[in-house]
Design a protein around this motif. Structure first.
Motif, PDB file in Angstrom:
ATOM      1  N   VAL A 132       0.864  -1.184   0.000  1.00  0.00           N
ATOM      2  CA  VAL A 132       0.000   0.000   0.000  1.00  0.00           C
ATOM      3  C   VAL A 132       0.894   1.225   0.000  1.00  0.00           C
ATOM      4  CG1 VAL A 132      -1.866   1.217   1.169  1.00  0.00           C
ATOM      5  CG2 VAL A 132      -1.707  -1.287   1.316  1.00  0.00           C
ATOM      6  N   GLU A 133       1.001   1.854  -1.163  1.00  0.00           N
ATOM      7  CA  GLU A 133       1.829   3.065  -1.304  1.00  0.00           C
ATOM      8  C   GLU A 133       3.222   2.845  -0.726  1.00  0.00           C
ATOM      9  OE1 GLU A 133      -0.417   6.264   0.388  1.00  0.00           O
ATOM     10  OE2 GLU A 133      -1.896   6.264  -1.223  1.00  0.00           O
ATOM     11  N   GLY A 134       3.811   1.697  -1.067  1.00  0.00           N
ATOM     12  CA  GLY A 134       5.172   1.403  -0.648  1.00  0.00           C
ATOM     13  C   GLY A 134       5.300   0.728   0.704  1.00  0.00           C
ATOM     14  N   GLU A 135       4.207   0.595   1.434  1.00  0.00           N
ATOM     15  CA  GLU A 135       4.264   0.006   2.776  1.00  0.00           C
ATOM     16  C   GLU A 135       3.851  -1.465   2.722  1.00  0.00           C
ATOM     17  OE1 GLU A 135       2.816   0.873   7.371  1.00  0.00           O
ATOM     18  OE2 GLU A 135       2.044   2.075   5.702  1.00  0.00           O
ATOM     19  N   TRP A 136       4.712  -2.327   3.261  1.00  0.00           N
ATOM     20  CA  TRP A 136       4.459  -3.765   3.301  1.00  0.00           C
ATOM     21  C   TRP A 136       3.933  -4.132   4.685  1.00  0.00           C
ATOM     22  CZ3 TRP A 136       5.538  -7.080  -0.876  1.00  0.00           C
ATOM     23  CH2 TRP A 136       6.177  -6.467  -1.954  1.00  0.00           C
ATOM     24  N   PHE A 137       2.750  -4.709   4.730  1.00  0.00           N
ATOM     25  CA  PHE A 137       2.169  -5.186   5.984  1.00  0.00           C
ATOM     26  C   PHE A 137       2.500  -6.672   6.104  1.00  0.00           C
ATOM     27  CE2 PHE A 137      -0.149  -1.437   4.830  1.00  0.00           C
ATOM     28  CZ  PHE A 137      -0.426  -0.799   6.044  1.00  0.00           C
ATOM     29  N   ASP A 153      -1.724  -8.329  13.075  1.00  0.00           N
ATOM     30  CA  ASP A 153      -1.651  -7.014  13.722  1.00  0.00           C
ATOM     31  C   ASP A 153      -2.882  -6.197  13.333  1.00  0.00           C
ATOM     32  OD1 ASP A 153       0.694  -7.740  14.807  1.00  0.00           O
ATOM     33  OD2 ASP A 153       1.926  -6.202  13.838  1.00  0.00           O
ATOM     34  N   PRO A 154      -3.697  -5.739  14.284  1.00  0.00           N
ATOM     35  CA  PRO A 154      -4.930  -5.010  13.938  1.00  0.00           C
ATOM     36  C   PRO A 154      -4.636  -3.631  13.359  1.00  0.00           C
ATOM     37  CG  PRO A 154      -4.579  -4.978  16.300  1.00  0.00           C
ATOM     38  CD  PRO A 154      -3.530  -5.893  15.742  1.00  0.00           C
ATOM     39  N   LEU A 155      -5.605  -3.111  12.646  1.00  0.00           N
ATOM     40  CA  LEU A 155      -5.461  -1.775  12.065  1.00  0.00           C
ATOM     41  C   LEU A 155      -5.274  -0.724  13.140  1.00  0.00           C
ATOM     42  CD1 LEU A 155      -8.284  -1.908   9.356  1.00  0.00           C
ATOM     43  CD2 LEU A 155      -5.828  -2.094   8.970  1.00  0.00           C
ATOM     44  N   SER A 156      -5.830  -0.986  14.313  1.00  0.00           N
ATOM     45  CA  SER A 156      -5.734  -0.002  15.406  1.00  0.00           C
ATOM     46  C   SER A 156      -4.306   0.202  15.887  1.00  0.00           C
ATOM     47  CB  SER A 156      -6.614  -0.442  16.582  1.00  0.00           C
ATOM     48  OG  SER A 156      -6.255  -1.749  17.015  1.00  0.00           O
ATOM     49  N   ASP A 157      -3.400  -0.726  15.538  1.00  0.00           N
ATOM     50  CA  ASP A 157      -2.002  -0.557  15.934  1.00  0.00           C
ATOM     51  C   ASP A 157      -1.273   0.471  15.078  1.00  0.00           C
ATOM     52  OD1 ASP A 157      -2.340  -2.399  17.896  1.00  0.00           O
ATOM     53  OD2 ASP A 157      -1.072  -3.963  17.012  1.00  0.00           O
ATOM     54  N   LEU A 158      -1.874   0.863  13.965  1.00  0.00           N
ATOM     55  CA  LEU A 158      -1.238   1.852  13.102  1.00  0.00           C
ATOM     56  C   LEU A 158      -1.275   3.225  13.774  1.00  0.00           C
ATOM     57  CD1 LEU A 158      -2.759   0.900   9.607  1.00  0.00           C
ATOM     58  CD2 LEU A 158      -0.450   0.401  10.437  1.00  0.00           C
ATOM     59  N   PRO A 159      -0.259   4.060  13.534  1.00  0.00           N
ATOM     60  CA  PRO A 159      -0.279   5.432  14.070  1.00  0.00           C
ATOM     61  C   PRO A 159      -1.520   6.178  13.601  1.00  0.00           C
ATOM     62  CG  PRO A 159       1.901   4.884  13.201  1.00  0.00           C
ATOM     63  CD  PRO A 159       0.998   3.762  12.800  1.00  0.00           C
ATOM     64  N   ARG A 160      -2.105   6.980  14.427  1.00  0.00           N
ATOM     65  CA  ARG A 160      -3.379   7.628  14.125  1.00  0.00           C
ATOM     66  C   ARG A 160      -3.322   8.539  12.905  1.00  0.00           C
ATOM     67  NH1 ARG A 160      -7.493   6.811  17.184  1.00  0.00           N
ATOM     68  NH2 ARG A 160      -7.264   5.887  19.276  1.00  0.00           N
ATOM     69  N   ARG A 165      -1.879   7.959  10.146  1.00  0.00           N
ATOM     70  CA  ARG A 165      -1.601   7.200   8.929  1.00  0.00           C
ATOM     71  C   ARG A 165      -2.693   7.461   7.883  1.00  0.00           C
ATOM     72  NH1 ARG A 165       1.799   2.848   8.429  1.00  0.00           N
ATOM     73  NH2 ARG A 165       2.814   3.874  10.187  1.00  0.00           N
ATOM     74  N   ARG A 166      -2.266   7.696   6.653  1.00  0.00           N
ATOM     75  CA  ARG A 166      -3.202   8.055   5.562  1.00  0.00           C
ATOM     76  C   ARG A 166      -4.261   6.967   5.350  1.00  0.00           C
ATOM     77  NH1 ARG A 166      -4.052  10.323   0.313  1.00  0.00           N
ATOM     78  NH2 ARG A 166      -3.767   8.803  -1.356  1.00  0.00           N
ATOM     79  N   ALA A 223      -8.278   7.590   5.547  1.00  0.00           N
ATOM     80  CA  ALA A 223      -9.149   7.322   4.403  1.00  0.00           C
ATOM     81  C   ALA A 223     -10.258   6.351   4.784  1.00  0.00           C
ATOM     82  CB  ALA A 223      -8.325   6.758   3.246  1.00  0.00           C
ATOM     83  N   PHE A 224      -9.913   5.314   5.569  1.00  0.00           N
ATOM     84  CA  PHE A 224     -10.926   4.343   5.979  1.00  0.00           C
ATOM     85  C   PHE A 224     -11.983   4.995   6.868  1.00  0.00           C
ATOM     86  CE2 PHE A 224     -12.270   1.478   9.453  1.00  0.00           C
ATOM     87  CZ  PHE A 224     -13.139   0.680   8.703  1.00  0.00           C
ATOM     88  N   THR A 225     -11.539   5.776   7.853  1.00  0.00           N
ATOM     89  CA  THR A 225     -12.474   6.419   8.784  1.00  0.00           C
ATOM     90  C   THR A 225     -13.445   7.326   8.041  1.00  0.00           C
ATOM     91  OG1 THR A 225     -10.822   6.338  10.561  1.00  0.00           O
ATOM     92  CG2 THR A 225     -12.651   7.882  10.829  1.00  0.00           C
ATOM     93  N   ALA A 226     -12.925   8.104   7.088  1.00  0.00           N
ATOM     94  CA  ALA A 226     -13.774   9.025   6.331  1.00  0.00           C
ATOM     95  C   ALA A 226     -14.788   8.271   5.475  1.00  0.00           C
ATOM     96  CB  ALA A 226     -12.904   9.924   5.461  1.00  0.00           C
TER      97      ALA A 226
END
Length: 623
Positions: free
Chosen positions: A47-52, A57-64, A66-67, A71-74
């Motif tokens: 995702v835009e150069g980022e490898w998960f 690891d839940p999405l909630s562990d990502l820094p707040r 994070r693009r 985008a998901f919240t909106a």
């Protein structure tokens, strides 16, 4: 799971956010079924150069900030999901990036290690597992979540053991170890410098997204493959047959594809053993790709078709120049798909090249008008701005001006050989030119750097047959070298199995060389009196005679202006005895009379060879 071709690039954060929202909405409807496990989105590209790469690891562990989260919240809020539901989903769901190449390699490696199999044998197990997954996916489309079927570890182990036990490992090794064929590698992208300057398209080029898309033609080939049909992709040299063929194989990767690299009559048995050992089925098919079927190598298609096509689950995919279709006995039983360059395709190719920044041409029309209907020439004009033949002529002229005679001699032989379906041994070339290792290495390095020759496993060839034809014309434009001398030099270096395609190609395009080639055939058969060389030469001469007769008939039909729809019937009448029907149109009757009057019996070239050798010598060679 979401897949994505490498050439398209990474997923964007908004794209992934859309997938996550769709999952969240679907998950909300399934809560009552109390599904086990946690939701997981698997992506084939980052995702835009980022490898998960951390499983679970839940999405909630990502820094707040994070693009992706933003985008998901909106997007989730716009669908009516509350903040609590959005937070709950982020605590439950996770992302994992798993490229197709890594998944395929890891699965194959794990199975080969666990079951003690060669990688090629493990492919059959992978196909069986994939088939089992596909069956359950089909069944799940018509059932509820609570009734959905899956594969447990016990199921997987049972399927793997069942498939692995009866595998004939000796049959698998036989065809692969001798170089008869090899698995098609779509896993490793091949970034070729100067790709659009004219090279043979290979599977890695498709993976890298280098050829311009031709979705309509590729779709027709893929549809025929899906129907279980054997497919011949036809068209003139340089029209783009290889790109269409390999792209069709790429989009049908549920088929386990093998590339046939060489094939003679005695190779049929190990090929059939390999096909049966892989245990093909309609759900897990095995396919064989035959590249560049030439006029003197019809058996390269007819043999596998005769031996493999009757086996359920086995597919055949080949390409052949339009003018070489006639000798293929099985052509009428195959789906033939012609590759052409029309305005619509030209516009598509230009759009594809523009999107990747490969061409700066503002429009496709000028290049299309100058390309003479050839895709290779068209793409070369778009990407390089000049005709392929002009570029190659300059490369030859520069070597002449600089006195690089060794490179000229090498180019002459390789271009002539490759143009007509043969390659040359490095050592045979070195011996004929009396070159030391250092001189030969220097010359070949310079030629390879300018994309003029290609070396593989000690054999030298050109990069594309049309390119080799232009090179041969440029090298022989002003003698020396002289064309007939180069042809004879090449014949002296060819293996027995290569005499047939080479002689057939030379004499088809250069009838004036008949006496020279026939005399050299006498020399070659005297120097290497083998049944393979003799039968190959006789078959080549027969094919040339058949092609020349067919060309004469075509000229007669053209001269009398017989419409294409009536030509087959006219020929049928011409080839049977009896009086002409009175109701025939005058032009048809005249064409039939002229064709009948021509002497088409026998084989003039074979008769000329027998006259040179003598019947006794021919019998001794074949005994």
């Amino acid at each position: 799971m979401k897949s994505r071709q490498e050439r398209i690039g990474d997923f964007t954060a908004p794209e992934v956010a859309e997938h996550l929202v769709a999952m969240a909405l679907a998950h909300a409807k399934r809560v009552q079924a109390r599904p086990e496990g946690r939701p997981l989105l698997v992506l084939e590209r980052p995702v835009e150069g980022e490898w998960f790469t951390q499983w679970g690891d839940p999405l909630s562990d990502l820094p707040r900030g994070r693009r992706l989260l933003q985008a998901f919240t909106a997007k989730a809020a716009k669908t009516g999901l509350t903040k609590d539901k959005i937070d709950a989903w982020c605590n439950a769901a996770s992302l994992y990036v798993l490229p197709w190449r890594a998944a395929a390699y890891d699965t194959l490696t794990a199975l080969a290690h666990r079951l003690g199999l060669l990688p090629v044998a493990a492919e059959a197990v992978v196909l069986a597992l994939r088939s089992a997954v596909a069956r359950r996916a089909d069944a799940n489309a018509e059932t509820t979540l609570s009734g959905a079927a899956g594969l447990s570890r016990t199921n997987i182990a049972g399927i793997a053991t069942e498939v692995a036990q009866p595998i004939d490992r000796a049959s698998l090794e036989e065809a692969l170890a001798t170089g008869l064929c090899e698995p098609v590698d779509f896993d490793r992208p091949l970034q070729a410098a100067g790709f659009h300057e004219g090279v043979n398209v290979r599977p890695g080029h498709i993976t890298a997204g280098l050829p311009a898309p031709r979705p309509v033609l590729t779709g027709r080939v893929a549809d025929a493959i899906q129907r279980g049909q054997s497919v011949l992709v036809t068209g003139p040299s340089g029209i783009g047959k290889s790109a269409v063929r390999w792209t069709a194989a790429y989009v049908t990767r549920h088929v386990l594809w093998y590339r046939i690299r060489r094939l003679q009559a005695d190779d049929a048995v190990p090929l059939v053993r390999l096909a049966r050992a892989l245990q093909p089925s309609t759900r897990s098919p095995v396919g064989f790709v035959v590249d560049g079927i030439g006029i003197g190598a019809a058996e390269a298609w007819d043999i596998p078709y005769r031996e493999l096509a009757p086996i359920p689950g086995v597919l055949l995919l080949g390409s052949v120049r339009s003018e070489h279709l006639l000798p293929l006995r099985s052509r009428v039983d195959c789906t033939q798909i012609e590759v052409t360059l029309d305005e619509e395709v030209a516009e598509q190719i230009h759009a594809g090249l523009s999107a990747t920044g490969t061409t700066a041409a503002a429009h496709w029309r000028e290049a299309y008008d100058a390309a003479n209907g050839l895709t290779l020439e068209f793409t070369h004009l778009l990407t390089c701005g000049r005709r392929l033949s002009d570029v190659l002529s300059e490369q030859v002229e520069r070597r002449v001006a600089e006195g690089r005679q060794t490179e000229i001699e090498i180019l002459a032989r390789i271009s002539i050989a490759h143009q007509w379906g043969a390659d040359l041994s490095v050592r045979a070339l070195q011996q004929q030119l009396s070159l030391g290792d250092t001189d030969l290495r220097t010359a070949l390095s310079r030629l390879a750097d300018e994309h003029l020759v290609h070396e593989r496993r000690g054999l030298l060839s050109g990069l594309h047959r049309l390119r080799s034809a232009h090179l041969a014309d440029a090298v022989h434009a002003i003698p020396p070298p002289i064309l007939d001398e180069t042809v004879l030099a090449v014949m002296r270096m060819l293996a027995d199995s290569q005499l047939q395609p080479f002689i057939a190609g030379v004499l088809t395009e250069h009838p004036a060389l008949d006496p020279v080639v026939l005399d050299q055939i006498v020399v070659e058969l005297g120097r290497r009196p083998s049944v393979k060389a003799t039968t190959g030469v006789l078959q080549a001469l027969r094919l040339v005679d058949v092609n020349r007769t067919a060309a004469d008939w075509l000229r007669t039909l053209d001269r009398h202006r017989i419409p294409p729809a009536l030509r087959r019937t006219s020929l049928q009448f011409a080839l049977v005895d009896g009086d002409l029907l009175p109701q025939l149109k005058p032009e048809i009757a005249a064409a039939i009379t002229e064709i009948r009057a021509a002497d088409t019996s026998g084989s003039p070239l074979r008769d000329a060879l027998v006259e040179r050798l003598g019947k006794v010598a021919i019998c001794l060679l074949l005994s």
